[in-house]
Motif scaffolding. Structure first.
Motif, PDB file in Angstrom:
ATOM      1  N   UNK A   1       2.877  -0.626  -0.773  1.00 57.87           N
ATOM      2  CA  UNK A   1       2.709  -0.794   0.768  1.00 57.87           C
ATOM      3  C   UNK A   1       3.569   0.209   1.087  1.00 57.87           C
ATOM      4  N   UNK A   2       2.997   1.252   2.200  1.00 55.12           N
ATOM      5  CA  UNK A   2       3.412   2.131   2.878  1.00 55.12           C
ATOM      6  C   UNK A   2       3.735   1.828   4.320  1.00 55.12           C
ATOM      7  N   UNK A   3       4.842   2.222   4.888  1.00 56.29           N
ATOM      8  CA  UNK A   3       5.115   1.701   6.250  1.00 56.29           C
ATOM      9  C   UNK A   3       5.900   2.657   7.073  1.00 56.29           C
ATOM     10  N   UNK A   4       5.087   3.065   8.122  1.00 52.13           N
ATOM     11  CA  UNK A   4       6.175   3.823   9.160  1.00 52.13           C
ATOM     12  C   UNK A   4       7.281   3.146   9.913  1.00 52.13           C
ATOM     13  N   UNK A   5       7.935   3.958  10.253  1.00 51.93           N
ATOM     14  CA  UNK A   5       9.588   3.085  10.910  1.00 51.93           C
ATOM     15  C   UNK A   5       9.954   3.789  12.120  1.00 51.93           C
ATOM     16  N   UNK A   6      10.706   2.976  13.050  1.00 53.08           N
ATOM     17  CA  UNK A   6      11.411   3.552  14.148  1.00 53.08           C
ATOM     18  C   UNK A   6      12.464   4.547  13.904  1.00 53.08           C
ATOM     19  N   UNK A   7      13.036   4.403  12.609  1.00 49.74           N
ATOM     20  CA  UNK A   7      14.223   5.042  12.240  1.00 49.74           C
ATOM     21  C   UNK A   7      13.825   6.569  11.704  1.00 49.74           C
ATOM     22  N   UNK A   8      12.659   6.997  11.792  1.00 48.92           N
ATOM     23  CA  UNK A   8      12.273   8.083  11.522  1.00 48.92           C
ATOM     24  C   UNK A   8      12.102   8.428  10.110  1.00 48.92           C
ATOM     25  N   UNK A   9      11.603   7.462   9.335  1.00 47.26           N
ATOM     26  CA  UNK A   9      11.565   7.418   7.928  1.00 47.26           C
ATOM     27  C   UNK A   9      10.206   6.722   7.722  1.00 47.26           C
ATOM     28  N   UNK A  10       9.812   6.943   6.309  1.00 44.68           N
ATOM     29  CA  UNK A  10       8.342   6.368   6.000  1.00 44.68           C
ATOM     30  C   UNK A  10       8.908   5.544   4.704  1.00 44.68           C
ATOM     31  N   UNK A  11       8.768   4.283   4.609  1.00 46.92           N
ATOM     32  CA  UNK A  11       9.095   3.308   3.689  1.00 46.92           C
ATOM     33  C   UNK A  11       8.097   2.929   2.567  1.00 46.92           C
ATOM     34  N   UNK A  12       8.224   2.833   1.357  1.00 45.30           N
ATOM     35  CA  UNK A  12       7.574   2.339   0.307  1.00 45.30           C
ATOM     36  C   UNK A  12       8.124   0.903  -0.263  1.00 45.30           C
ATOM     37  N   UNK A  13       7.159  -0.065  -0.290  1.00 40.74           N
ATOM     38  CA  UNK A  13       7.818  -1.222  -0.718  1.00 40.74           C
ATOM     39  C   UNK A  13       6.720  -1.770  -1.827  1.00 40.74           C
ATOM     40  N   UNK A  14       7.500  -2.511  -2.782  1.00 38.30           N
ATOM     41  CA  UNK A  14       6.802  -3.089  -4.139  1.00 38.30           C
ATOM     42  C   UNK A  14       6.413  -4.461  -3.471  1.00 38.30           C
ATOM     43  N   UNK A  15       5.237  -4.635  -3.141  1.00 34.45           N
ATOM     44  CA  UNK A  15       4.635  -5.915  -2.822  1.00 34.45           C
ATOM     45  C   UNK A  15       4.244  -6.718  -3.941  1.00 34.45           C
ATOM     46  N   UNK A  16       4.222  -6.407  -5.100  1.00 36.20           N
ATOM     47  CA  UNK A  16       3.946  -6.910  -6.397  1.00 36.20           C
ATOM     48  C   UNK A  16       5.051  -7.589  -6.598  1.00 36.20           C
ATOM     49  N   UNK A  17       6.213  -7.562  -6.322  1.00 38.37           N
ATOM     50  CA  UNK A  17       7.629  -8.452  -6.774  1.00 38.37           C
ATOM     51  C   UNK A  17       7.883  -9.451  -5.853  1.00 38.37           C
ATOM     52  N   UNK A  18       8.210 -10.425  -6.161  1.00 40.66           N
ATOM     53  CA  UNK A  18       8.789 -11.642  -5.271  1.00 40.66           C
ATOM     54  C   UNK A  18       9.429 -11.064  -4.065  1.00 40.66           C
ATOM     55  N   UNK A  19      10.560 -10.480  -4.386  1.00 39.89           N
ATOM     56  CA  UNK A  19      11.591 -10.003  -3.104  1.00 39.89           C
ATOM     57  C   UNK A  19      10.979  -8.902  -2.397  1.00 39.89           C
ATOM     58  N   UNK A  20       9.637  -8.080  -2.903  1.00 38.95           N
ATOM     59  CA  UNK A  20       9.153  -6.951  -2.254  1.00 38.95           C
ATOM     60  C   UNK A  20      10.131  -5.971  -1.680  1.00 38.95           C
ATOM     61  N   UNK A  21      10.970  -5.154  -2.687  1.00 39.72           N
ATOM     62  CA  UNK A  21      12.070  -4.493  -2.349  1.00 39.72           C
ATOM     63  C   UNK A  21      11.479  -3.106  -1.974  1.00 39.72           C
ATOM     64  N   UNK A  22      12.355  -2.191  -1.244  1.00 43.02           N
ATOM     65  CA  UNK A  22      11.807  -0.746  -0.741  1.00 43.02           C
ATOM     66  C   UNK A  22      12.384  -0.107  -2.127  1.00 43.02           C
ATOM     67  N   UNK A  23      11.330   0.805  -2.431  1.00 40.94           N
ATOM     68  CA  UNK A  23      11.472   1.451  -3.690  1.00 40.94           C
ATOM     69  C   UNK A  23      11.742   2.939  -3.335  1.00 40.94           C
ATOM     70  N   UNK A  24      11.201   3.425  -2.075  1.00 36.99           N
ATOM     71  CA  UNK A  24      11.446   4.705  -1.719  1.00 36.99           C
ATOM     72  C   UNK A  24      11.519   4.958  -0.406  1.00 36.99           C
ATOM     73  N   UNK A  25      12.076   6.012   0.152  1.00 34.85           N
ATOM     74  CA  UNK A  25      12.376   6.225   1.656  1.00 34.85           C
ATOM     75  C   UNK A  25      12.119   7.837   1.798  1.00 34.85           C
ATOM     76  N   UNK A  26      11.301   8.030   2.517  1.00 34.57           N
ATOM     77  CA  UNK A  26      10.909   9.545   2.896  1.00 34.57           C
ATOM     78  C   UNK A  26      11.378   9.807   4.114  1.00 34.57           C
ATOM     79  N   UNK A  27      12.172  10.988   4.224  1.00 39.38           N
ATOM     80  CA  UNK A  27      12.663  11.713   5.428  1.00 39.38           C
ATOM     81  C   UNK A  27      11.905  12.687   5.695  1.00 39.38           C
TER      82      UNK A  27
END
Length: 92
Positions: A1-27
Motif C-alpha cells: 500500500x502507498x500513502x501520502x503524508x503530511x510530513x512531505x513524504x510518500x510511504x510504502x507499507x507491506x500489508x501482507x505482513x501482520x505488523x504492516x511495516x513501512x518498507x520504503x519512504x520517498x522524499x
C-alpha cells in the motif's frame, strides 16, 4: 500500500505482513503530500502536494516520459528501489 503524508513524504507499507511495516519512504516534496496515484501498469507513481508540486517516479526498468508541472519543467526522480524492512530511503 502507498500513502501520502503530511510530513512531505510518500510511504510504502507491506500489508501482507501482520505488523504492516513501512518498507520504503520517498522524499522530494517541499509541502505536505495530498495524494499518490499509479498509472495503469504501475510503472509510474505520481504524487502531489499542497503547494501544487507534482513529482513523478518511474519503477526501475521503465523510462520516464517528459513531465511538466503547470508549464514548468519538473525534476524527474530516480527509479524506485525496494529497501529491506523499512531501512533506508530513496533519496529525492
Amino acid at each position: 500500500m502507498v500513502s501520502a503524508s503530511e510530513d512531505m513524504a510518500v510511504y510504502f507499507f507491506d500489508v501482507e505482513r501482520a505488523e504492516k511495516p513501512c518498507v520504503n519512504k520517498l522524499l522530494g516534496h517541499s509541502a505536505p503530500v495530498l495524494d499518490v496515484c499509479w498509472n495503469y501498469d504501475e510503472s509510474l507513481l505520481a504524487s502531489c502536494d499542497t503547494e501544487v508540486g507534482v513529482v513523478m517516479r518511474a519503477l526501475a526498468g521503465f523510462d520516464l516520459p517528459a513531465v511538466t508541472n503547470k508549464g514548468k519543467a519538473t525534476t524527474v526522480e530516480p527509479p524506485l528501489r525496494q529497501t529491506p524492512s523499512g531501512q533506508g530511503e530513496v533519496p529525492p
